[in-house]
Design an enzyme around this catalytic site. Structure first.
Site, mmCIF file in Angstrom:
data_model
loop_
_atom_site.group_PDB
_atom_site.id
_atom_site.type_symbol
_atom_site.label_atom_id
_atom_site.label_comp_id
_atom_site.label_asym_id
_atom_site.label_seq_id
_atom_site.Cartn_x
_atom_site.Cartn_y
_atom_site.Cartn_z
ATOM 1 N N TYR A 1 -15.664 -5.184 -1.246
ATOM 2 C CA TYR A 1 -14.730 -5.585 -2.288
ATOM 3 C C TYR A 1 -15.354 -6.400 -3.415
ATOM 4 O O TYR A 1 -14.666 -6.716 -4.382
ATOM 5 C CB TYR A 1 -13.569 -6.371 -1.671
ATOM 6 C CG TYR A 1 -12.895 -5.608 -0.547
ATOM 7 C CD1 TYR A 1 -12.226 -4.418 -0.799
ATOM 8 C CD2 TYR A 1 -12.953 -6.066 0.763
ATOM 9 C CE1 TYR A 1 -11.629 -3.703 0.217
ATOM 10 C CE2 TYR A 1 -12.350 -5.363 1.793
ATOM 11 C CZ TYR A 1 -11.689 -4.183 1.513
ATOM 12 O OH TYR A 1 -11.096 -3.479 2.525
ATOM 13 N N HIS B 1 -7.469 1.328 -5.152
ATOM 14 C CA HIS B 1 -8.251 0.736 -4.067
ATOM 15 C C HIS B 1 -9.606 0.363 -4.639
ATOM 16 O O HIS B 1 -10.228 1.161 -5.353
ATOM 17 C CB HIS B 1 -8.418 1.709 -2.904
ATOM 18 C CG HIS B 1 -7.116 2.010 -2.225
ATOM 19 N ND1 HIS B 1 -6.542 1.150 -1.336
ATOM 20 C CD2 HIS B 1 -6.281 3.062 -2.355
ATOM 21 C CE1 HIS B 1 -5.391 1.662 -0.928
ATOM 22 N NE2 HIS B 1 -5.205 2.818 -1.543
#
Length: 152
Positions: free
Chosen positions: A29, A106
């Site tokens: 991330y 995402h």
């Protein structure tokens, strides 16, 4: 002279654990925070004269309530459902009631990760799906909503 009506905002919703961006699994991330995501979304929307309303919750019901409240009140929704992508039929059913574009985002490429992440209940009803672009995917999603809603 006719009154100018303000543009509807773009709602950016983030699901569970996204409040930990920058700390949680940076290998997937990155180091950017949720505040960085919101700043980028606001910058993307500003080019179109649109505002962003950003919210995050770790609770499925809260996300659903926000989707219900958005009906008729937003130009579109950009949503990163987090883990609810793969588990929440209820969130999917709420999103399908909208009369505005839905873009699923995402940060990582969910298709190159664990197999359980390959399926999203949201993808099938979303107008667009963006994954694997890091937090740049949010900016692209906001721009898509603005262009789709004729704000260019």
């Amino acid at each position: 002279m006719p009154l100018m009506t303000p543009s509807l905002p773009v709602l950016v919703l983030n699901g569970p654990n996204l409040n930990l961006l920058g700390q949680r699994q940076p290998e997937f991330y990155g180091r950017d925070t949720l505040d960085d995501v919101v700043s980028r979304c606001e910058a993307a929307a500003e080019k179109f004269g649109v505002v962003v309303e950003a919210k995050q919750s770790n609770h499925e019901g809260q996300l659903i309530d926000w989707v219900h409240e958005a009906r008729g009140n937003v130009a579109g929704i950009v949503i990163n459902p987090g883990g609810y992508s793969h588990t929440s039929v209820a969130l999917r059913d709420a999103l399908v009631t909208l009369d505005a574009p839905v873009v699923e985002v995402h940060i990582s490429n969910i298709h190159s990760r664990e197999e359980f992440r390959h399926h999203s209940y949201v993808s099938g009803i979303a107008d667009a799906v963006i994954c694997g672009l890091g937090i740049d995917g949010y900016s692209a999603a906001v721009e898509f909503v603005c262009i789709r809603e004729g704000k260019n």
